[in-house]
Design an enzyme around this catalytic site. Sequence first.
Site, PDB file in Angstrom:
ATOM      1  N   ASN A  94       1.301  -8.464   0.459  1.00  0.00           N
ATOM      2  CA  ASN A  94       0.933  -7.235  -0.245  1.00  0.00           C
ATOM      3  C   ASN A  94       1.351  -5.973   0.491  1.00  0.00           C
ATOM      4  OD1 ASN A  94      -0.936  -5.331  -1.855  1.00  0.00           O
ATOM      5  ND2 ASN A  94      -1.730  -5.209   0.240  1.00  0.00           N
ATOM      6  N   TYR A 163      12.829   2.642  -2.057  1.00  0.00           N
ATOM      7  CA  TYR A 163      11.581   1.928  -2.358  1.00  0.00           C
ATOM      8  C   TYR A 163      11.804   1.033  -3.580  1.00  0.00           C
ATOM      9  CZ  TYR A 163       6.796   1.005  -3.884  1.00  0.00           C
ATOM     10  OH  TYR A 163       5.640   0.372  -4.281  1.00  0.00           O
TER      11      TYR A 163
HETATM   12  P1  NDP Z   1      -2.195   1.417   0.573  1.00  0.00           P
HETATM   13  O1  NDP Z   1      -1.437   2.448   1.350  1.00  0.00           O
HETATM   14  O2  NDP Z   1      -3.572   1.725   0.132  1.00  0.00           O
HETATM   15  O3  NDP Z   1      -2.191   0.043   1.369  1.00  0.00           O
HETATM   16  C1  NDP Z   1      -1.046  -0.408   2.025  1.00  0.00           C
HETATM   17  C2  NDP Z   1      -1.434  -1.461   3.031  1.00  0.00           C
HETATM   18  O4  NDP Z   1      -0.255  -1.920   3.694  1.00  0.00           O
HETATM   19  C3  NDP Z   1      -2.381  -0.909   4.077  1.00  0.00           C
HETATM   20  O5  NDP Z   1      -3.378  -1.858   4.357  1.00  0.00           O
HETATM   21  C4  NDP Z   1      -1.465  -0.713   5.278  1.00  0.00           C
HETATM   22  O6  NDP Z   1      -2.175  -0.907   6.481  1.00  0.00           O
HETATM   23  C5  NDP Z   1      -0.473  -1.860   5.076  1.00  0.00           C
HETATM   24  N1  NDP Z   1       0.759  -1.607   5.831  1.00  0.00           N
HETATM   25  C6  NDP Z   1       1.722  -0.704   5.572  1.00  0.00           C
HETATM   26  N2  NDP Z   1       2.661  -0.745   6.534  1.00  0.00           N
HETATM   27  C7  NDP Z   1       2.272  -1.701   7.419  1.00  0.00           C
HETATM   28  C8  NDP Z   1       2.805  -2.207   8.626  1.00  0.00           C
HETATM   29  N3  NDP Z   1       3.947  -1.759   9.153  1.00  0.00           N
HETATM   30  N4  NDP Z   1       2.122  -3.184   9.277  1.00  0.00           N
HETATM   31  C9  NDP Z   1       0.956  -3.649   8.789  1.00  0.00           C
HETATM   32  N5  NDP Z   1       0.405  -3.211   7.648  1.00  0.00           N
HETATM   33  C10 NDP Z   1       1.058  -2.250   6.973  1.00  0.00           C
HETATM   34  O7  NDP Z   1      -1.248   1.106  -0.682  1.00  0.00           O
HETATM   35  P2  NDP Z   1      -1.380   0.048  -1.887  1.00  0.00           P
HETATM   36  O8  NDP Z   1      -2.617  -0.722  -1.806  1.00  0.00           O
HETATM   37  O9  NDP Z   1      -1.079   0.812  -3.095  1.00  0.00           O
HETATM   38  O10 NDP Z   1      -0.117  -0.873  -1.573  1.00  0.00           O
HETATM   39  C11 NDP Z   1      -0.164  -2.290  -1.620  1.00  0.00           C
HETATM   40  C12 NDP Z   1       1.100  -2.797  -2.285  1.00  0.00           C
HETATM   41  O11 NDP Z   1       1.094  -2.385  -3.643  1.00  0.00           O
HETATM   42  C13 NDP Z   1       2.399  -2.270  -1.675  1.00  0.00           C
HETATM   43  O12 NDP Z   1       3.327  -3.331  -1.550  1.00  0.00           O
HETATM   44  C14 NDP Z   1       2.880  -1.255  -2.705  1.00  0.00           C
HETATM   45  O13 NDP Z   1       4.283  -1.119  -2.681  1.00  0.00           O
HETATM   46  C15 NDP Z   1       2.374  -1.904  -3.989  1.00  0.00           C
HETATM   47  N6  NDP Z   1       2.280  -1.003  -5.127  1.00  0.00           N
HETATM   48  C16 NDP Z   1       1.389   0.046  -5.137  1.00  0.00           C
HETATM   49  C17 NDP Z   1       1.302   0.880  -6.244  1.00  0.00           C
HETATM   50  C18 NDP Z   1       0.360   2.040  -6.308  1.00  0.00           C
HETATM   51  O14 NDP Z   1       0.472   2.849  -7.250  1.00  0.00           O
HETATM   52  N7  NDP Z   1      -0.578   2.166  -5.419  1.00  0.00           N
HETATM   53  C19 NDP Z   1       2.165   0.670  -7.414  1.00  0.00           C
HETATM   54  C20 NDP Z   1       3.028  -0.467  -7.324  1.00  0.00           C
HETATM   55  C21 NDP Z   1       3.073  -1.259  -6.215  1.00  0.00           C
HETATM   56  P3  NDP Z   1      -2.173   0.097   7.749  1.00  0.00           P
HETATM   57  O15 NDP Z   1      -1.942   1.470   7.254  1.00  0.00           O
HETATM   58  O16 NDP Z   1      -3.541  -0.149   8.333  1.00  0.00           O
HETATM   59  O17 NDP Z   1      -1.092  -0.435   8.605  1.00  0.00           O
END
Ligand code: NDP
Length: 280
Positions: A94, A163
């Site tokens: 995710n 992206y």
């Molecule tokens: P959030 O920013 O709320 O969550 C993203 C998560 O990914 C966080 O827990 C963050 O943890 C983790 N993350 C990001 N980079 C890293 C890294 N280098 N190492 C470890 N963890 C990482 O966003 P979403 O919940 O929205 O995103 C979840 C997925 O959903 C993603 O793949 C996104 O592309 C997808 N998505 C989201 C949409 C939206 O509108 N929100 C729409 C379509 C898809 P931390 O910061 O603690 O590292």
Amino acid sequence: MSTRFSGKVVLVTGSSNGIGRATAILFAKEGAKVTITGRNAQRLEETKQEILKAGIPEDHVLAIVTDLATEEGQDKLINETIKKFGKLDILVNNAGAAFNDAEAKTGVDQNVSIYDKIMQINLRSVVTLTQKAKKYLVEAKGEIVNVSSIAAGPQAYPALPYYAMSKSALDQYTRSAAIDLIQYGVRVNSVSPGAVATGFRQAMGMPAETYEKYTQFLQSHKECIPYGSIGQPIDIAHIIAFLGDRKLSSYIIGQTIVADGGSTLVMGMQAHNMMDILKS
Ligand code: NDP
């Protein structure tokens, strides 16, 4: 409390926030042992506390603070999950992000360093974590659920092209991995969310009031979201759980389920009421 995932071990990447957090909590509430992870220790602890608040025993949760963009971080995730829980049944890829160009460039001018960073976390980490998890998923006859995006297309996305490219490549990976791994009884599928209320835009540096303006705009324009409101993380978590639940989705292989409030069904030229426009 439902127990449909009792005895299952689930690793949810990016579970310190947003969709991943809701997913980890849902799996835990439904009986699974969960590994939760992210870089932000405080937010990861919030996820853990929410799980414990639901009455789930502490030994059902393993919280690992690590950078998923590194292979060491990924090894740690797999090794510690196996050490604590002894197996892995469901991998939810995710974690993901988008980054703005420091000079606010978009389209083809977006700096290529952004391309590298995005591909690293959204695509390469999925590929290598899947490789590292394969042995255990084969042993468990498990499931992989990837989190893609409607940004994958077929519509263009010039504001954040890299992206969008990372997610369309991920969709092809889902299909190819699904056909490769089904010979071992491992299923791979994905979900493609539309706009969901998470920390995603904040992580890109968008201030809270700008985010409010952004969601208000989307919600008040039917051609953006016909459903009329943006999605909540739990809406996506339920689909991830469905795809991770072999009893419910066993015959779905290599597909992505779109959950976007109708956004991708609207074509610009059909979003307007032509009868009204032509009358005036
Ligand atoms: P959030 O920013 O709320 O969550 C993203 C998560 O990914 C966080 O827990 C963050 O943890 C983790 N993350 C990001 N980079 C890293 C890294 N280098 N190492 C470890 N963890 C990482 O966003 P979403 O919940 O929205 O995103 C979840 C997925 O959903 C993603 O793949 C996104 O592309 C997808 N998505 C989201 C949409 C939206 O509108 N929100 C729409 C379509 C898809 P931390 O910061 O603690 O590292």
